[in-house]
Scaffold this motif. Sequence first.
Motif, PDB file in Angstrom:
ATOM      1  N   LYS A 104      82.923  38.446  48.600  1.00  0.00           N
ATOM      2  CA  LYS A 104      82.892  36.997  48.705  1.00  0.00           C
ATOM      3  C   LYS A 104      82.845  35.960  47.427  1.00  0.00           C
ATOM      4  O   LYS A 104      82.600  34.915  47.455  1.00  0.00           O
ATOM      5  CB  LYS A 104      81.365  36.760  49.105  1.00  0.00           C
ATOM      6  CG  LYS A 104      80.845  37.326  50.469  1.00  0.00           C
ATOM      7  CD  LYS A 104      78.917  36.577  50.781  1.00  0.00           C
ATOM      8  CE  LYS A 104      79.001  34.650  51.234  1.00  0.00           C
ATOM      9  NZ  LYS A 104      77.643  34.772  51.243  1.00  0.00           N
ATOM     10  N   GLY A 105      83.345  36.923  46.928  1.00  0.00           N
ATOM     11  CA  GLY A 105      83.652  36.153  45.277  1.00  0.00           C
ATOM     12  C   GLY A 105      82.419  35.537  43.984  1.00  0.00           C
ATOM     13  O   GLY A 105      82.230  34.573  43.803  1.00  0.00           O
ATOM     14  N   LYS A 133      80.459  31.101  47.175  1.00  0.00           N
ATOM     15  CA  LYS A 133      81.726  31.889  45.499  1.00  0.00           C
ATOM     16  C   LYS A 133      81.583  31.215  44.204  1.00  0.00           C
ATOM     17  O   LYS A 133      81.429  30.395  44.084  1.00  0.00           O
ATOM     18  CB  LYS A 133      83.395  30.974  46.161  1.00  0.00           C
ATOM     19  CG  LYS A 133      84.392  32.609  45.445  1.00  0.00           C
ATOM     20  CD  LYS A 133      85.625  31.992  45.538  1.00  0.00           C
ATOM     21  CE  LYS A 133      86.877  33.051  45.922  1.00  0.00           C
ATOM     22  NZ  LYS A 133      87.728  32.180  45.693  1.00  0.00           N
ATOM     23  N   ASN A 134      81.311  32.358  43.034  1.00  0.00           N
ATOM     24  CA  ASN A 134      81.393  31.720  42.257  1.00  0.00           C
ATOM     25  C   ASN A 134      80.294  31.657  41.062  1.00  0.00           C
ATOM     26  O   ASN A 134      80.003  31.752  40.550  1.00  0.00           O
ATOM     27  CB  ASN A 134      82.592  31.021  41.228  1.00  0.00           C
ATOM     28  CG  ASN A 134      84.498  30.928  41.297  1.00  0.00           C
ATOM     29  OD1 ASN A 134      84.516  31.621  41.907  1.00  0.00           O
ATOM     30  ND2 ASN A 134      84.603  29.935  41.765  1.00  0.00           N
TER      31      ASN A 134
END
Length: 202
Positions: A45-46, A85-86
């Motif tokens: 999923k980052g 994400k991130n």
Amino acid sequence: LVLINDVLDMSKIESGKIEIKKEKFDFRVFLESLSTVFYGQAQEKGINFENILVGDIPELLNGDSLRLNQVLNNLLSNALKFTPKNGTVILRISRIREKELMQWLRFEVKDSGCGIDEKNFDKIFNAFEQENDNVSHKYGGTGLGLSISKRFVELMGGRIGVDSKIGYGSTFTADIPFGQEEEQNCSIVNFGNLRALVVDDE
């Protein structure tokens, strides 16, 4: 399958048929297995996943590793689901107190997701309840994971809570007692006469 298992667990809990076992288990192996699964999911999923151990935590514990696994799986799955994400998800484990042969461990699952309104802190631990209809439509889920986790933690003699702020993420905290297994004394080995070969790429 997840829905069926959750409903069955909830049914057993409400009928008083859930038994909490007290068995010796290797906490280090347990944690490595758990971390491997969620590290992989986070990478897909980052999301940055961190596992932090604070202080001297015994390797051998006495408790119900299966129910502990279910609790942490529910908390970490939720954290990954609601974190973009991130973002970051952290599992932080610390020993908060020790009494006789009992160890109280604190499991904190922190995410940088959407957060929860304070007025819904109690609501999300109710069976088949989510914060609101938008959560159900956007993220899915049964609304049973947190309720089951709360029941399991309480059956193990612990307590669970949440602290959150909309737009800044959430932190779920579970304090759970475990018996401490007495570690066997290891024989002393003299490594002074051993030879070693050190290889470097330069």
